[in-house]
Design an enzyme around this catalytic site. Structure first.
Site, PDB file in Angstrom:
ATOM      1  N   GLU A 112      15.149 -28.516 -19.071  1.00 39.70           N
ATOM      2  CA  GLU A 112      16.017 -27.759 -20.085  1.00 39.70           C
ATOM      3  C   GLU A 112      16.639 -26.407 -19.315  1.00 39.70           C
ATOM      4  OE1 GLU A 112      13.520 -25.669 -23.301  1.00 39.70           O
ATOM      5  OE2 GLU A 112      14.850 -26.839 -24.279  1.00 39.70           O
ATOM      6  N   GLU A 115       6.089 -27.429 -31.134  1.00 42.70           N
ATOM      7  CA  GLU A 115       7.463 -27.618 -30.986  1.00 42.70           C
ATOM      8  C   GLU A 115       7.931 -27.133 -29.733  1.00 42.70           C
ATOM      9  OE1 GLU A 115       9.506 -29.399 -32.907  1.00 42.70           O
ATOM     10  OE2 GLU A 115       7.839 -29.511 -34.706  1.00 42.70           O
ATOM     11  N   CYS A 145      16.966 -25.554 -28.970  1.00 44.92           N
ATOM     12  CA  CYS A 145      16.030 -26.691 -28.374  1.00 44.92           C
ATOM     13  C   CYS A 145      16.606 -28.128 -28.690  1.00 44.92           C
ATOM     14  CB  CYS A 145      14.646 -26.484 -29.199  1.00 44.92           C
ATOM     15  SG  CYS A 145      14.693 -26.613 -30.730  1.00 44.92           S
ATOM     16  N   LYS A 164       2.919 -14.203 -34.993  1.00 46.03           N
ATOM     17  CA  LYS A 164       3.554 -13.325 -33.844  1.00 46.03           C
ATOM     18  C   LYS A 164       4.974 -13.719 -33.276  1.00 46.03           C
ATOM     19  CE  LYS A 164       3.158 -13.569 -28.818  1.00 46.03           C
ATOM     20  NZ  LYS A 164       4.654 -12.787 -28.975  1.00 46.03           N
TER      21      LYS A 164
HETATM   22  P1  NAD Z   1       7.858 -19.267 -24.548  1.00 44.82           P
HETATM   23  O1  NAD Z   1       7.216 -20.165 -24.542  1.00 44.82           O
HETATM   24  O2  NAD Z   1       8.000 -18.150 -23.433  1.00 44.82           O
HETATM   25  O3  NAD Z   1       7.321 -18.226 -25.728  1.00 44.82           O
HETATM   26  C1  NAD Z   1       7.153 -18.516 -26.896  1.00 44.82           C
HETATM   27  C2  NAD Z   1       6.507 -17.668 -27.843  1.00 44.82           C
HETATM   28  O4  NAD Z   1       5.019 -17.812 -27.271  1.00 44.82           O
HETATM   29  C3  NAD Z   1       6.351 -15.925 -27.670  1.00 44.82           C
HETATM   30  O5  NAD Z   1       6.271 -15.499 -28.841  1.00 44.82           O
HETATM   31  C4  NAD Z   1       5.719 -15.609 -26.628  1.00 44.82           C
HETATM   32  O6  NAD Z   1       5.287 -14.372 -26.654  1.00 44.82           O
HETATM   33  C5  NAD Z   1       4.501 -16.624 -26.647  1.00 44.82           C
HETATM   34  N1  NAD Z   1       3.594 -16.833 -25.475  1.00 44.82           N
HETATM   35  C6  NAD Z   1       4.146 -16.420 -24.143  1.00 44.82           C
HETATM   36  N2  NAD Z   1       2.970 -16.777 -23.637  1.00 44.82           N
HETATM   37  C7  NAD Z   1       1.795 -17.094 -24.417  1.00 44.82           C
HETATM   38  C8  NAD Z   1       0.491 -17.597 -24.271  1.00 44.82           C
HETATM   39  N3  NAD Z   1      -0.027 -17.746 -22.921  1.00 44.82           N
HETATM   40  N4  NAD Z   1      -0.307 -17.981 -25.154  1.00 44.82           N
HETATM   41  C9  NAD Z   1       0.192 -17.909 -26.386  1.00 44.82           C
HETATM   42  N5  NAD Z   1       1.677 -17.602 -26.817  1.00 44.82           N
HETATM   43  C10 NAD Z   1       2.431 -17.291 -25.576  1.00 44.82           C
HETATM   44  O7  NAD Z   1       9.287 -19.510 -25.062  1.00 44.82           O
HETATM   45  P2  NAD Z   1      10.722 -18.924 -25.268  1.00 44.82           P
HETATM   46  O8  NAD Z   1      11.076 -18.356 -23.943  1.00 44.82           O
HETATM   47  O9  NAD Z   1      10.465 -17.747 -26.078  1.00 44.82           O
HETATM   48  O10 NAD Z   1      11.593 -19.849 -25.901  1.00 44.82           O
HETATM   49  C11 NAD Z   1      12.300 -20.720 -25.423  1.00 44.82           C
HETATM   50  C12 NAD Z   1      11.601 -22.153 -25.296  1.00 44.82           C
HETATM   51  O11 NAD Z   1      11.122 -22.663 -26.721  1.00 44.82           O
HETATM   52  C13 NAD Z   1      12.394 -22.956 -24.895  1.00 44.82           C
HETATM   53  O12 NAD Z   1      11.843 -24.097 -23.729  1.00 44.82           O
HETATM   54  C14 NAD Z   1      12.916 -23.923 -26.171  1.00 44.82           C
HETATM   55  O13 NAD Z   1      13.124 -25.352 -25.759  1.00 44.82           O
HETATM   56  C15 NAD Z   1      11.750 -23.908 -26.893  1.00 44.82           C
HETATM   57  N6  NAD Z   1      12.037 -24.059 -28.411  1.00 44.82           N
HETATM   58  C16 NAD Z   1      11.663 -25.071 -28.907  1.00 44.82           C
HETATM   59  C17 NAD Z   1      11.855 -25.431 -30.119  1.00 44.82           C
HETATM   60  C18 NAD Z   1      11.393 -26.609 -30.829  1.00 44.82           C
HETATM   61  O14 NAD Z   1      11.602 -26.595 -32.148  1.00 44.82           O
HETATM   62  N7  NAD Z   1      10.990 -27.673 -30.339  1.00 44.82           N
HETATM   63  C19 NAD Z   1      12.598 -24.425 -30.838  1.00 44.82           C
HETATM   64  C20 NAD Z   1      13.153 -23.492 -30.243  1.00 44.82           C
HETATM   65  C21 NAD Z   1      12.638 -23.027 -28.733  1.00 44.82           C
END
Ligand code: NAD
Length: 473
Positions: free
Chosen positions: A379, A247, A281, A172
């Site tokens: 963050e 992650e 991240c 997804k």
């Molecule tokens: P997010 O947590 O909002 O979404 C991530 C994914 O989860 C998306 O595909 C989203 O549609 C899905 N999602 C949303 N709600 C969900 C739920 N209730 N159940 C299951 N899936 C759900 O994050 P974002 O805004 O897309 O990305 C930014 C965040 O990601 C930042 O906090 C960043 O630090 C983190 N990030 C971490 C890493 C890492 O490797 N540690 C890498 C990139 C981004």
């Protein structure tokens, strides 16, 4: 360019592009123009169920290593051909400057993919421990849920090790940047993967993502995203005792100890903090500087930041494009406003609008940031750097470790041994020592609330393997 050139109406399930169970769609917005450029299907739980069933049918726990290697090589070749197109799509859907899309956004995933091929080539799938034969088997059906900041990289870091391990996948993408992931899945189709090995379902996280995390026939949930959603995913997966890899977010410290090469540490540190508009991240978003060199460091920071041109992501000279979405833009501006209220001193940038259209934020630096303020703890995921002074290395360590996160960071010192000794005490998954460069085969992942598990290279590959002991007579 016309609107909606990126319309996607089908999901990829069981080796076919198929209509979703319902007709809902998700708008994809170009953050530079604020225009809708395309749609992807808003899938439903029923689509996830069909995709998981296809992945289960395609899963063969006894799959041979040669077959996996062939699949992986075919995928890497097909992906490489599509990288120029994927780079342009990434710029369009999430605003990364085209130079970044053509390099970090696409070449790093290629290096990461090759790292998995190397890991597979060298891996010993069985070993003797006393009278036991310990064998490593593919984990099973994987739910892979990814964010928007490096859309291709995030997907490659999950799908490629899954293929290398012999797992099957339901993927997804984010709702903000799904179009490049559809193009990646077209590459998988070109590679001739057997039906059901990788399935793509787009749609709302609260519907699709939750079903993927909770589905009883999924064995392993690999999630990258925010700490808040990661906690929810872990909770849902835990109810069925699934393996989980998370992650999550970071607030990494760039610790510049007394005696370090200050000019280099500041220049590299600013570059790291602002890479991809700070939407990384592992960004070093806190710069920790000795009080004795504080004003010198701030002058160097201001000079470095002045070189970060913000603007049209298609201009090859642009170093920072727009924030990826309106939601992210508003979050970043909120942090900037609160930091000023919390008494931090604005050194560069600020909340002023810099273009009439597009979600642009000026590269922003605050000095005198209190370690326990919002900007010192949370963050931002935008081009905002917090500079924090410290009196001695004990205080530097306390500040470095003083957030709920532990993903990345850097240590600079007069010599490598001093930097390594300090780094060993930092609770974080990865640290660059005196400018040591990025290694796509090194394990990456979080301490504390930055996550569970490791990605990339051999360590990332092993996450997709289950372990079985056979006691021999
Ligand atoms: P997010 O947590 O909002 O979404 C991530 C994914 O989860 C998306 O595909 C989203 O549609 C899905 N999602 C949303 N709600 C969900 C739920 N209730 N159940 C299951 N899936 C759900 O994050 P974002 O805004 O897309 O990305 C930014 C965040 O990601 C930042 O906090 C960043 O630090 C983190 N990030 C971490 C890493 C890492 O490797 N540690 C890498 C990139 C981004």
């Amino acid at each position: 360019m016309t609107n909606h050139e990126y319309d996607r109406t089908t999901l990829y399930i069981d080796g076919q592009w198929v209509a979703p169970a319902a007709t809902g769609t998700i708008d994809v917005v170009d953050p530079a123009t604020e225009e809708v450029i395309g749609h992807v299907p808003g899938g439903t739980e029923a689509d996830v169920d069909v995709a998981v069933a296809a992945a289960r049918r395609a899963f063969d726990p006894l799959i041979g290593v040669d077959e996996r290697r062939q699949r992986l090589d075919a995928v890497i070749t097909a992906m490489e051909k599509r990288l120029p197109q994927i780079a342009e799509t990434i710029t369009r859907e999430m605003g990364a400057p085209i130079r970044i899309s053509q390099t970090v956004q696409t070449q790093v995933p290629l290096a990461v993919a090759r790292g998995f091929a190397d890991a597979l080539a060298d891996f010993e799938f069985s070993e003797r421990i006393g009278n036991s034969l310990v064998v490593r088997e593919p984990y099973g059906v994987v739910s892979a849920i990814t964010p928007w900041n490096y859309p291709l990289y995030q997907v490659v870091a999950k799908v490629l090790p899954a293929i290398a391990a012999g797992c099957t996948v339901v993927l997804k993408p984010s709702n903000e940047a799904p179009l490049s992931v559809f193009e990646f899945v077209e590459a998988l189709d070109d590679a001739g993967l057997p039906p059901g090995v990788v399935n793509l379902v787009s749609g709302p996280g609260s519907v699709i993502g939750e079903r993927m995390a909770a589905h009883p026939d999924v064995d392993f949930v690999s999630f990258t995203g925010s700490t808040e959603v990661g906690a929810r995913v872990g909770e849902l997966a835990g109810r069925n005792i699934k393996k989980v890899a998370l992650e999550l977010g970071g607030k990494s410290a760039n610790v510049i100890l007394d005696g370090a090469d200050l000019a280099t540490a500041v220049r590299v540190g600013v570059g790291n903090a602002f890479l991809n508009g700070g939407q990384t991240c592992m960004a070093w978003t806190r710069m920790l500087v000795p009080l004795s060199r504080y004003s010198e460091a701030l002058d160097l920071v201001a000079a470095a930041v002045a070189k970060y041109t913000v603007g049209d992501p298609w201009d090859p000279a642009t170093r920072i494009g727009p924030s990826a979405s309106q939601r992210q833009f508003e979050t970043v501006l909120g942090f900037i406003e609160r930091a000023s209220r919390d008494g931090a001193r604005l050194v560069a940038g600020g909340p002023e609008k810099i273009r009439d259209t597009g979600y642009y934020v000026a590269p922003t630096v605050f000095a005198d940031v209190l370690p326990d303020s919002d900007l010192g703890q949370e963050e931002v995921f935008g081009p905002v750097l917090a500079v924090i002074p410290f009196r001695d290395s004990d205080e530097a360590l306390e500040i470095a470790n003083g957030t709920p996160y532990g993903l990345s960071g850097a240590v600079w010192a007069a010599d490598d041994d001093t930097a390594i000794a300090f780094a060993r005490q930092v609770q974080t998954g990865q640290l660059d020592i005196n400018g040591g460069k990025y290694n796509p085969a090194a394990p990456f992942g979080g301490y504390k609330k930055s996550g569970v598990g490791r990605e990339l290279g051999r360590f990332g590959f092993e996450e997709y393997l289950q372990t079985k002991s056979l006691q021999l007579p």
